[in-house]
Design an enzyme around this catalytic site. Structure first.
Site, PDB file in Angstrom:
ATOM      1  N   ASP A  20       0.735  -1.371   0.006  1.00 48.20           N
ATOM      2  CA  ASP A  20       0.079  -0.146   0.207  1.00 48.20           C
ATOM      3  C   ASP A  20       0.898   1.351  -0.136  1.00 48.20           C
ATOM      4  OD1 ASP A  20      -1.996   1.815   0.436  1.00 48.20           O
ATOM      5  OD2 ASP A  20      -2.948   0.829   1.807  1.00 48.20           O
ATOM      6  N   HIS A  22      -0.400   4.347  -0.195  1.00 46.51           N
ATOM      7  CA  HIS A  22      -1.288   5.515   0.228  1.00 46.51           C
ATOM      8  C   HIS A  22      -0.421   6.608   1.702  1.00 46.51           C
ATOM      9  CE1 HIS A  22      -4.411   3.058  -1.585  1.00 46.51           C
ATOM     10  NE2 HIS A  22      -4.892   4.416  -1.871  1.00 46.51           N
TER      11      HIS A  22
END
Length: 146
Positions: A20, A22
């Site tokens: 991930d 983000h």
């Protein structure tokens, strides 16, 4: 507190687990937790479990805060408690939040699965950072937080 005893800030390792990337939420959490008086060690994004564990060991952290937004958090967090215990971090507080599972699922069931994985605090998408701050203050009431 006894005379001569020094207080310390609660130290937390913060990062985004797995594949991930983000970063925005991670930066917001870092800012809010630092502003609330916590000593934040932000390891960033794309972090395997070992990075969280190594950072916690190196900094003598009180808690590990894991974020995931891409839906694979449940897979990425498998075995985290056991690895912490094996590394000498038995009892360290584990927090996880964000979009931690694929799709819309009943959060009561999601929470039960993460509790079974050994997580102390599990947050659904959209949880205000004040909730995490409150839980950290409850978990570490004797640590200095301005």
């Amino acid at each position: 507190m006894a005379i001569g005893e020094t207080m310390k800030k609660t130290k937390v390792v913060l990062g985004v687990i797995g594949s991930d990337c983000h970063a925005v939420g991670n930066k917001i959490l870092d800012y809010a937790l630092t502003d609330a008086g916590f000593d934040v060690v932000n390891i960033g994004v794309l972090c395997p479990q070992e990075d969280f564990i190594n950072a916690a060991l190196e900094t003598n952290a009180d808690a590990i805060l894991i974020s995931s937004l891409y839906g694979q958090g449940e897979l990425d967090c498998q075995g985290m408690r056991q690895k912490c215990d094996e590394a000498g971090l038995k009892g360290i507080k584990l927090f996880v939040g964000g979009n931690i599972v694929v799709g819309k699922q009943d959060f009561t069931e999601v929470k039960k699965r993460f509790e079974a994985l050994g997580f102390d605090h599990i947050y659904p998408p959209g949880t205000p950072v004040d909730t995490t701050i409150g839980d950290l203050r409850s978990d570490f009431p004797n640590n200095y937080i301005p």
